[in-house]
Design an enzyme around this catalytic site. Sequence first.
Site, PDB file in Angstrom:
ATOM      1  CG  ASN A   1      28.761  61.640  46.684  1.00  0.00           C
ATOM      2  OD1 ASN A   1      27.959  62.415  46.162  1.00  0.00           O
ATOM      3  ND2 ASN A   1      30.059  61.863  46.730  1.00  0.00           N
TER       4      ASN A   1
ATOM      5  CG  ASP B   1      35.794  61.434  38.159  1.00  0.00           C
ATOM      6  OD1 ASP B   1      36.414  61.301  39.231  1.00  0.00           O
ATOM      7  OD2 ASP B   1      35.009  62.371  37.936  1.00  0.00           O
TER       8      ASP B   1
ATOM      9  CB  ALA C   1      31.390  59.208  44.201  1.00  0.00           C
ATOM     10  CB  ALA C   2      35.313  54.751  43.578  1.00  0.00           C
ATOM     11  N   GLY C   3      34.583  55.232  46.597  1.00  0.00           N
ATOM     12  CA  GLY C   3      34.505  54.783  47.992  1.00  0.00           C
ATOM     13  C   GLY C   3      33.088  54.934  48.527  1.00  0.00           C
ATOM     14  CG  ASP C   4      31.391  58.733  48.745  1.00  0.00           C
ATOM     15  OD1 ASP C   4      31.895  58.550  49.861  1.00  0.00           O
ATOM     16  OD2 ASP C   4      31.542  59.785  48.093  1.00  0.00           O
TER      17      ASP C   4
HETATM   18  O1  RIB Z   1      33.912  61.112  48.108  1.00  0.00           O
HETATM   19  C1  RIB Z   1      33.757  62.073  47.104  1.00  0.00           C
HETATM   20  C2  RIB Z   1      33.216  63.342  47.699  1.00  0.00           C
HETATM   21  O2  RIB Z   1      34.171  63.903  48.571  1.00  0.00           O
HETATM   22  C3  RIB Z   1      32.924  64.425  46.688  1.00  0.00           C
HETATM   23  O3  RIB Z   1      31.638  64.337  46.143  1.00  0.00           O
HETATM   24  C4  RIB Z   1      33.196  65.691  47.476  1.00  0.00           C
HETATM   25  O4  RIB Z   1      32.076  66.475  47.680  1.00  0.00           O
HETATM   26  C5  RIB Z   1      33.842  65.244  48.781  1.00  0.00           C
HETATM   27  O5  RIB Z   1      32.952  65.260  49.803  1.00  0.00           O
END
Ligand code: RIB
Length: 309
Positions: free
Chosen positions: A41, A244, A247-250
């Site tokens: 991500n 949702d 992945a906001a942190g990512d």
């Molecule tokens: O940060 C979100 C992610 O955490 C998801 O995509 C999931 O795969 C986990 O790794």
Amino acid sequence: MITVIGSLNMDLVINTAKIPRPGETVLGKSFKQIPGGKGGNQADAAAKLGADVHLIGCVGDDAMGAILKNSLKADGVDADAILVKTTAATGVAAIIVEASGDNAITVAPGANYELTAQDIEAHRSDISASTILLLQLEIPLDTVRASLNIAKSAGIKTILNPAPAAELDEEILRAIDILTPNETELEFLSGQKTKTLADIESAGNSLIQKGVGELVVTLGQNGCMHINQNGAKHYNAYKVKAIDTTAAGDSFNAALAVYLDAGKDMASAIEFALKVGAMTVTKEGAQTSLPFKYEVDDFDNWRSSQVLK
Ligand code: RIB
């Protein structure tokens, strides 16, 4: 160039009205398979935001692994260093998303845990040619340690997103230029409470005392706090309707890395990361929700259209 070292998962996502409690069964509304994994991500988000991104990670020798690799390549990630391991299946994450946008995630790491320090050593020259190394904790800790050591000996800026939280010893803490925990992860790492902004500043300072360069603590709808040796500064989040939060942190971490890679200062990088994080929570899924640079460039228009809805 940004090098990301981390996990790739296929996310198995079910939407429900409410995340079930232990022992409870609930009926879901929909099921989707969406490319995810914190490493994937973060690499995907950085590529969509226009950076030159190189991802080192592992998948299994199976259909999910091939889908993940191809999808990252299609979004512009240099995926040549994604290793295919025959000893484990591609990682998967079971994700329940409830109507509020909150989620519960369980990861079966599979091939992500086959990424070794030797695999990283084989990419020493690529890592050393980067400006930023971005890591998370869904791969073995010794692999994280080896990666940080290579980056430090090459003088590269390191960002560690300590998710999911794990004990970090002082050798690792000293090798981190920027640590990006959320409140829960900060509480775990510092052993201190993180209820108020003052608590968060104090917990962050305890990690700076142990050798971390600086922290950007993500606080969800409450924005984030930047803490360094000169003090702490709180930043507000943009108010949006969350669908949702996966992945906001990512995307926040990736955006920080992209701006710092481009030579921008920390305050501008944080402002940019807050925009990217806000856009991410308004779409479903992990890599499906990550905005492109042209979308973030149009943030003000996008935001007014959000308010009108
Ligand atoms: O940060 C979100 C992610 O955490 C998801 O995509 C999931 O795969 C986990 O790794």
